[in-house]
Design a protein around this motif. Structure first.
Motif, PDB file in Angstrom:
ATOM      1  N   LEU A 290       0.808  -1.121   0.096  1.00 25.37           N
ATOM      2  CA  LEU A 290       0.119  -0.031  -0.005  1.00 25.37           C
ATOM      3  C   LEU A 290       0.775   1.123  -0.063  1.00 25.37           C
ATOM      4  O   LEU A 290       1.643   1.489   0.928  1.00 25.37           O
ATOM      5  CB  LEU A 290      -0.967  -0.020   1.280  1.00 25.37           C
TER       6      LEU A 290
ATOM      7  N   ASN B 297      -4.358   6.600   0.414  1.00 23.42           N
ATOM      8  CA  ASN B 297      -4.577   5.426   0.847  1.00 23.42           C
ATOM      9  C   ASN B 297      -4.258   5.105   2.602  1.00 23.42           C
ATOM     10  O   ASN B 297      -5.263   4.604   3.268  1.00 23.42           O
ATOM     11  CB  ASN B 297      -3.753   4.518   0.236  1.00 23.42           C
TER      12      ASN B 297
ATOM     13  N   LEU C  34      -7.368   4.729   5.946  1.00 21.48           N
ATOM     14  CA  LEU C  34      -6.944   3.694   6.979  1.00 21.48           C
ATOM     15  C   LEU C  34      -7.448   4.440   8.532  1.00 21.48           C
ATOM     16  O   LEU C  34      -7.512   3.571   9.371  1.00 21.48           O
ATOM     17  CB  LEU C  34      -5.893   2.881   7.136  1.00 21.48           C
TER      18      LEU C  34
ATOM     19  N   TYR D 282      -7.908  -2.003   8.387  1.00 26.54           N
ATOM     20  CA  TYR D 282      -8.361  -2.701   7.297  1.00 26.54           C
ATOM     21  C   TYR D 282      -9.427  -2.030   6.762  1.00 26.54           C
ATOM     22  O   TYR D 282     -10.455  -1.756   7.637  1.00 26.54           O
ATOM     23  CB  TYR D 282      -7.750  -4.190   6.717  1.00 26.54           C
TER      24      TYR D 282
ATOM     25  N   THR E 101     -13.208  -2.803  -0.145  1.00 29.74           N
ATOM     26  CA  THR E 101     -13.765  -2.340  -1.208  1.00 29.74           C
ATOM     27  C   THR E 101     -14.351  -3.165  -2.318  1.00 29.74           C
ATOM     28  O   THR E 101     -13.730  -4.365  -2.326  1.00 29.74           O
ATOM     29  CB  THR E 101     -12.830  -1.198  -2.064  1.00 29.74           C
TER      30      THR E 101
ATOM     31  N   SER F   8      -7.196  -4.569  -7.621  1.00 24.89           N
ATOM     32  CA  SER F   8      -5.829  -4.508  -7.033  1.00 24.89           C
ATOM     33  C   SER F   8      -5.535  -5.522  -5.917  1.00 24.89           C
ATOM     34  O   SER F   8      -4.517  -5.729  -5.354  1.00 24.89           O
ATOM     35  CB  SER F   8      -5.797  -2.889  -6.328  1.00 24.89           C
TER      36      SER F   8
ATOM     37  N   CYS G 200      -5.057  -7.448  -2.591  1.00 27.56           N
ATOM     38  CA  CYS G 200      -4.878  -7.159  -1.297  1.00 27.56           C
ATOM     39  C   CYS G 200      -3.430  -6.233  -1.180  1.00 27.56           C
ATOM     40  O   CYS G 200      -2.308  -6.686  -1.771  1.00 27.56           O
ATOM     41  CB  CYS G 200      -4.589  -8.255  -0.927  1.00 27.56           C
ATOM     42  N   LEU G 201      -3.724  -4.760  -0.670  1.00 32.54           N
ATOM     43  CA  LEU G 201      -2.407  -4.241  -0.559  1.00 32.54           C
ATOM     44  C   LEU G 201      -2.494  -3.636   0.931  1.00 32.54           C
ATOM     45  O   LEU G 201      -3.213  -3.331   1.490  1.00 32.54           O
ATOM     46  CB  LEU G 201      -2.916  -2.723  -1.328  1.00 32.54           C
TER      47      LEU G 201
ATOM     48  N   THR H  83     -11.449  -6.214  -2.819  1.00 33.45           N
ATOM     49  CA  THR H  83     -10.040  -5.563  -2.504  1.00 33.45           C
ATOM     50  C   THR H  83      -9.937  -5.156  -1.117  1.00 33.45           C
ATOM     51  O   THR H  83     -10.773  -4.690  -0.372  1.00 33.45           O
ATOM     52  CB  THR H  83      -9.653  -4.285  -3.203  1.00 33.45           C
TER      53      THR H  83
ATOM     54  N   HIS I 257      -7.403  -3.040   1.601  1.00 34.00           N
ATOM     55  CA  HIS I 257      -6.281  -2.406   1.811  1.00 34.00           C
ATOM     56  C   HIS I 257      -6.248  -2.072   3.500  1.00 34.00           C
ATOM     57  O   HIS I 257      -7.356  -2.027   3.940  1.00 34.00           O
ATOM     58  CB  HIS I 257      -6.887  -0.690   1.366  1.00 34.00           C
TER      59      HIS I 257
END
Length: 144
Positions: free
Chosen positions: A24, A29, A33, A50, A53, A58, A60-61, A104, A106
Motif C-alpha cells: 500500500l 490510501n 485507514l 483494514y 472495497t 488490486s 490485497c494491498l 479488494t 487495503h
C-alpha cells in the motif's frame, strides 16, 4: 540468471520478495485507514487496520507502520522487515479468498513494539490474517 539489487545471482523465478505492487502506497490510501469505515484487529505485538472495497482489480494491498516513538531508525526498519517477511510468507491466507469473492483489501500492519522476535511477529500476523479471512463475506458483491 539475473542479478538483483544485492548483486547476487537469482533464477528467473527465484525472487521471493514482496513486489512493490502489493504494498500500500500513497498518502490518501493511508489517510483512509485512519478515518471512516475501518476495522481494527490487535494482537500482542502487531495490529491491523483494514477496509474492504468492491474493486476486484488490486487484490490485497498492505502497508507496514512502525511509530517513531518505538525506537531508533534501525530498530524500526528491522521491525518493518519482519512484518513484510511474515506477510509475504502467509499472504495466501488472504489473497485466495479475496480473489474468490472479487473484493479488494487495503490495510496496514502496525507494530506495537520493536523488540519482538520473528516467531512472535509471524504468529501475530498469521492469526490476524486468519481473523480477517474469517470475517470476509462469503459471496462477491455481484451475487449478493
Amino acid at each position: 540468471m539475473t542479478k538483483d539489487r544485492s548483486n547476487q545471482s537469482s533464477a528467473s523465478n527465484g525472487d521471493f520478495s514482496l513486489p512493490r505492487g502489493k504494498i500500500l502506497r500513497g498518502r490518501k490510501n493511508f489517510q483512509r485507514l485512519f478515518e471512516g469505515d475501518v476495522r481494527i484487529l490487535r494482537k500482542k505485538h502487531v495490529g491491523l487496520r483494514y477496509h474492504l472495497t468492491d474493486d476486484p482489480s488490486s487484490g490485497c494491498l498492505l502497508g507496514f507502520i512502525v511509530k517513531k516513538s518505538l525506537g531508533d531508525a534501525h530498530k524500526r526498519n528491522h521491525m518493518k522487515r519482519l512484518l513484510r517477511e511474515a506477510y509475504r510468507l502467509h499472504q495466501h491466507i488472504l489473497t485466495d479468498p479475496l480473489q474468490r469473492i472479487q473484493r479488494t483489501l487495503h490495510g496496514a500492519f502496525m507494530a506495537h513494539t520493536v523488540d519482538a522476535s520473528f516467531a512472535e511477529v509471524e504468529h501475530d500476523v498469521t492469526s490476524l490474517l486468519a481473523q480477517v479471512r474469517d470475517q470476509l463475506p462469503t459471496t462477491s458483491p455481484d451475487h449478493s
